[in-house]
Design a protein around this motif. Sequence first.
Motif, PDB file in Angstrom:
ATOM      1  N   LEU A  61     -19.037  27.662 -13.588  1.00 48.02           N
ATOM      2  CA  LEU A  61     -19.416  26.274 -13.851  1.00 48.02           C
ATOM      3  C   LEU A  61     -20.655  26.152 -14.738  1.00 48.02           C
ATOM      4  O   LEU A  61     -20.730  25.271 -15.598  1.00 48.02           O
ATOM      5  CB  LEU A  61     -19.673  25.551 -12.527  1.00 48.02           C
ATOM      6  N   ASN A 100     -14.434  22.168  -9.793  1.00 52.46           N
ATOM      7  CA  ASN A 100     -15.809  21.670  -9.883  1.00 52.46           C
ATOM      8  C   ASN A 100     -16.339  21.508  -8.464  1.00 52.46           C
ATOM      9  O   ASN A 100     -16.414  20.403  -7.928  1.00 52.46           O
ATOM     10  CB  ASN A 100     -15.855  20.354 -10.647  1.00 52.46           C
ATOM     11  N   ARG A 117     -18.012  19.910 -15.531  1.00 48.95           N
ATOM     12  CA  ARG A 117     -17.508  21.096 -16.218  1.00 48.95           C
ATOM     13  C   ARG A 117     -17.204  20.770 -17.670  1.00 48.95           C
ATOM     14  O   ARG A 117     -16.520  19.780 -17.961  1.00 48.95           O
ATOM     15  CB  ARG A 117     -16.242  21.608 -15.531  1.00 48.95           C
TER      16      ARG A 117
END
Length: 622
Positions: free
Chosen positions: A267, A450, A463
């Motif tokens: 991420l 996410n 993201r």
Amino acid sequence: MNKYVLTIITSCLLLVNSSCSDFLEEKVVSKATMAYYDTPEGIDAVVNSIYSKMRWPYSGERFHNYALFGTDLFMTATGTHGNAWDQYQATALNSTTSLLYTWWTQWYEAIAACNTGLYYIKNMDEDAGWKNLRTAEMRFFRAYFLFDLMQQFGAIPVPLEPVFDAETYIARTPVNKVYEQIIDDLKFCADFNHLPVTAERGRVRIGAAQHLLAKVYLTRGSAVSAKAKTTRGTQDTDLTEAARYAEMVIASSEYDLEKNFADIFLLDNKDSKEVILTVNYTKDEMWNGDGNPMHMYTTGSYENQPGMMRDIANGRPWSRIRQTFWVMKDKTKHNGLFDYTNDARGEKSFKSVWYSNNKNNIPTWSDIKDGSTVIWSPDTKLKGKPKYEVGDTCIVMRPLYYKGIPLTNGGFETKRDSLILFGSLDHALWTMERLESVMNFWPVLEKWANGDRPDIMYEPGHRNFNIYRLGETYLIAAEAYGRQGIYDKAADRLNVIRKRAAYKAGEWRSNLNVIDGEGETLKTSTEAAMTVSETDLRSMSPDEFVDFMLDERGRELVGEDNRWNDLNRCEKLLERFKKYNAIGGAANNIQPYHVLRPIPQNHIDRLDPPGKLEEEQNEGWY
């Protein structure tokens, strides 16, 4: 000058609500006069507004509809959302489909902004370096949006001037001429060093122009049939040029492959050297706008499984889109996409293991057998006790157990035995339960995950969406070489990617590919098994090589690339959709004319005077 009345909105409207990037500063100029564009600040605002347009596909339920549904890799999940796109339903996917017109409008607004900025900047008495940079950015994006529209709609209007006074008609430009304009814009960016080698995060670099130019040449050069070659204006040099521009990117010190495939999708790895062009999002809500909610769409109903409840880490399950059964079947055992024994990309692309987070619904050991559920206890002393504890592995989804049985119509049965194992890996205590329909729960695409949102209902994600990365550049080069019969270079470029995808010595390989076991720490790499030779490629027919490359692109880029465009450029859309996706009557729904989207009816209705319908609309849609 022709002016585009109908779907190109005056570009000053684009400069409102330009979203965040690390380098963007908002300027509210919707009431500004056109004179504002005759200043460096005005041009900067135009360019920033174009960058913000790049977010549109990924800030809602858009990208997966037109880019992934109706292909060999993805299908609709629960409910009927997306069925029009995935199953080519004539009553729902047609020239009046709202997403088509919204998409058309968004991209032509962006093109209008490019044209406005280019019109004003050319006569500015400003620093030449700044002028060339901003000009190159706008020409790159004009090429980008035209290329995207052309691949989906075929012949399209190509306005090259700003909108001052509305006119009511502009003719569609033939596909071969659209290619010429796209290439002309990109060559300005790639051949004259007007874009920088290094730039702020999210801004266009020369590598992005080179990568896109390689992709454009490969797309034009991928034509096989005489009709496609004529339509695209295929040139003998296309594949050579595709490889040449791809090699420029590969040779640049600006880019480098991540050593571990999984690291691309961390991420917070927003500065990965593998990424060539990205759409930026941020954790800062002030600048994130609608954010990137794609994390919700591929997540299935894990919260309904034993030992589980919804939480932040595992995501919010909207269950819109899932990979086809072919993607999740093992290649060596069931002719699926991934070789789960040797290719780590399958395991690293999809989340297939869940850890219990709910003590209130952990199943207990029992000797009861009830209908479709088989519950087994290895020790009678365990009867009535929980099978595992919170924090233990409670669900393992194994690709080998996806047993979709092909029907005569090319689809799959709606109900099948898809075994999910519940139990602690530490103690190898298993129970096997039959899932009546795997349409509710499936391995989750990690590339969209996410898991650090503030709460379980939060939709906007941060993201980034990677438009181009170096892994694809290698595949463009490999395909361009292979299509020319230069198999030694094709194998070389392929093996860089395939060796990266192999499990490494000392790396843990989970039990995804093991029937009776918990996984293992590998003593040796699987690189040898992943390597392809020049002889391997040379033994393939041209058609087999194209299929091999499409498979390889699927393994490397699943969920990232516009798969619909890929299948279309290779003239494989109908064939591979019917073979790997079509459910029920969808195999009969798809028709040869589906290789182009319909021109939005709203656009046609506003033409005054309109041309003949066969001139304004694509064949099959009227």
